[in-house]
Design an enzyme around this catalytic site. Structure first.
Site, PDB file in Angstrom:
ATOM      1  N   ASP A 160       0.828  -1.208   0.000  1.00 32.35           N
ATOM      2  CA  ASP A 160       0.000   0.000   0.000  1.00 32.35           C
ATOM      3  C   ASP A 160       0.867   1.266   0.000  1.00 32.35           C
ATOM      4  O   ASP A 160       0.653   2.178   0.805  1.00 32.35           O
ATOM      5  CB  ASP A 160      -0.933   0.012   1.221  1.00 32.35           C
ATOM      6  CG  ASP A 160      -1.603  -1.334   1.460  1.00 32.35           C
ATOM      7  OD1 ASP A 160      -2.053  -1.950   0.480  1.00 32.35           O
ATOM      8  OD2 ASP A 160      -1.677  -1.770   2.626  1.00 32.35           O
ATOM      9  N   GLU A 216     -11.280  -1.427  -3.433  1.00 28.12           N
ATOM     10  CA  GLU A 216     -10.617  -0.752  -2.317  1.00 28.12           C
ATOM     11  C   GLU A 216      -9.406   0.018  -2.840  1.00 28.12           C
ATOM     12  O   GLU A 216      -9.161   0.078  -4.033  1.00 28.12           O
ATOM     13  CB  GLU A 216     -10.182  -1.779  -1.259  1.00 28.12           C
ATOM     14  CG  GLU A 216      -9.137  -2.773  -1.751  1.00 28.12           C
ATOM     15  CD  GLU A 216      -8.717  -3.794  -0.707  1.00 28.12           C
ATOM     16  OE1 GLU A 216      -9.408  -3.942   0.312  1.00 28.12           O
ATOM     17  OE2 GLU A 216      -7.670  -4.457  -0.918  1.00 28.12           O
ATOM     18  N   HIS A 260      -3.117  -1.422  -5.040  1.00 29.76           N
ATOM     19  CA  HIS A 260      -3.083  -0.350  -4.042  1.00 29.76           C
ATOM     20  C   HIS A 260      -1.966   0.648  -4.324  1.00 29.76           C
ATOM     21  O   HIS A 260      -0.927   0.672  -3.674  1.00 29.76           O
ATOM     22  CB  HIS A 260      -2.968  -0.900  -2.631  1.00 29.76           C
ATOM     23  CG  HIS A 260      -3.524   0.060  -1.624  1.00 29.76           C
ATOM     24  ND1 HIS A 260      -4.434  -0.304  -0.657  1.00 29.76           N
ATOM     25  CD2 HIS A 260      -3.325   1.397  -1.463  1.00 29.76           C
ATOM     26  CE1 HIS A 260      -4.753   0.767   0.073  1.00 29.76           C
ATOM     27  NE2 HIS A 260      -4.095   1.807  -0.410  1.00 29.76           N
ATOM     28  N   ARG A 264       4.949  -8.292  -0.177  1.00 35.89           N
ATOM     29  CA  ARG A 264       4.395  -7.318  -1.111  1.00 35.89           C
ATOM     30  C   ARG A 264       5.355  -6.133  -1.105  1.00 35.89           C
ATOM     31  O   ARG A 264       5.574  -5.510  -0.067  1.00 35.89           O
ATOM     32  CB  ARG A 264       2.984  -6.896  -0.697  1.00 35.89           C
ATOM     33  CG  ARG A 264       1.965  -8.009  -0.817  1.00 35.89           C
ATOM     34  CD  ARG A 264       0.554  -7.539  -0.498  1.00 35.89           C
ATOM     35  NE  ARG A 264       0.386  -7.216   0.914  1.00 35.89           N
ATOM     36  CZ  ARG A 264      -0.702  -6.668   1.433  1.00 35.89           C
ATOM     37  NH1 ARG A 264      -1.708  -6.327   0.649  1.00 35.89           N
ATOM     38  NH2 ARG A 264      -0.797  -6.432   2.724  1.00 35.89           N
TER      39      ARG A 264
END
Length: 322
Positions: free
Chosen positions: A18, A200, A264, A297
């Site tokens: 993110d 999202e 994201h 990630r």
């Protein structure tokens, strides 16, 4: 000239999901992201975009030991809104990490790395809004257009496993909404419904008289992908009909490139003003354990190209100058 060390579409900052990058008016780049332990918010600062990779990471806030903001500290974003620095993030409760709500921190000075941060709590919904922030909600971003500020976030509705939608509202101030929520997108298509029905992680870039709002869909493994909404900058952004949703994802896993679950993202520019997408992805197709708790990630960088109609083109082959 910009930083010649920039490398694209390969892991840049490891184990930071993110990712959010903002370039301040004085030229500093700031970076924040979800940390795999989900227990704090940290910032990095650099005079160059790529320099964020090795910049010192400073913890500016730590989760509470009990109660709200006690677990699952997710997806912080640093924004300069109406004259002050704010961090928008999601957090669960220490006793119930899935009781996710959006929260806000306000910086009391001009230096977000050193000055005090004050908790402003959950954003205050508009007077007539009976729905916002009553259920699982997170991933807030904010943006300005035509002198108005807007707040966009994900919130789950329904029964069973629930559905994550994206909503928008105009802001009265950095921590209060002026208008009732408006539904922007719900998972309509198959690529938004793998594992979970999810929209999202909104991110916004304004170019060529348009507003492009990217979002991420499906579960957080290799099915994770990026969709996009487009609106004219002169349209009523609180009218759902102003937003056109792309039929297919604009970015998804590419086995040939070895990039899996891109999503994201945020947007920034390099030192020469080239548009850059900052996103997270994985480099393995087989994930060990729950994807949400697998730390691999990583933050990546991608130059954005623009087509003849003024729309962004997201490709793992993109390079600056090509």
């Amino acid at each position: 000239m910009g930083d010649t060390n920039l490398k694209f579409n390969e892991p840049w900052i490891l184990q930071r999901a993110d990712p959010y990058v903002v370039k301040s008016d004085d030229g500093w780049y700031y970076f924040t992201a979800s940390i795999p332990t989900y227990d704090r918010i940290a910032l990095r600062r650099s005079k160059t975009l790529y320099g964020l990779k090795d910049a010192e990471e400073v913890t500016i806030w730590t989760k509470h030991k009990t109660g709200p903001m006690g677990d699952h500290i997710w997806a912080p974003e640093l924004h300069f809104v109406m004259g002050k620095w704010y961090i928008y993030f999601g957090a669960g409760e220490a006793e119930n990490k899935w009781a996710l709500r959006p929260y806000i921190l306000e910086c009391q000075g001009s230096d977000p790395m050193k000055d005090e941060w004050v908790e402003k709590g959950i954003p205050k919904a508009a007077k007539d809004d009976e729905f916002s922030f009553k259920a699982f909600s997170l991933d807030a971003t904010v943006f300005e257009n035509k002198g108005r500020w807007y707040y966009v976030w994900a919130e789950k509705v329904g029964v069973g496993r629930q559905i994550s939608n994206l909503y928008i509202a105009e802001m009265e101030n950095p921590y209060t909404l002026k208008t009732v929520q408006v539904l922007l997108t719900t998972p309509d298509y198959d690529w938004e419904r793998v594992g979970f029905w999810v929209d999202e992680g909104p991110g916004v870039i304004k170019r060529n008289g348009k507003i492009f709002l990217t979002f991420s869909s499906s579960e957080t493994g290799i099915a994770y992908c990026v969709g996009m909404l487009t609106a004219d900058e002169n349209s009523d952004l609180l009218d759902p009909r102003s937003w056109d949703k792309s039929r297919y994802p604009v970015l998804k896993s590419d086995e040939e490139k070895g990039i899996y679950g891109p999503g994201h993202n945020s947007f920034t520019v390099d030192e020469d003003g080239n548009d850059i997408m900052v996103y997270h992805a994985r480099t393995e197709s087989v994930i060990v354990g729950d994807p949400l708790y697998n730390p691999n990630r990583h933050a990546f960088l991608m130059p954005i190209k623009w087509d003849n109609d003024g729309n962004p083109v997201f490709s793992f082959d993109n390079e600056i100058g090509r």
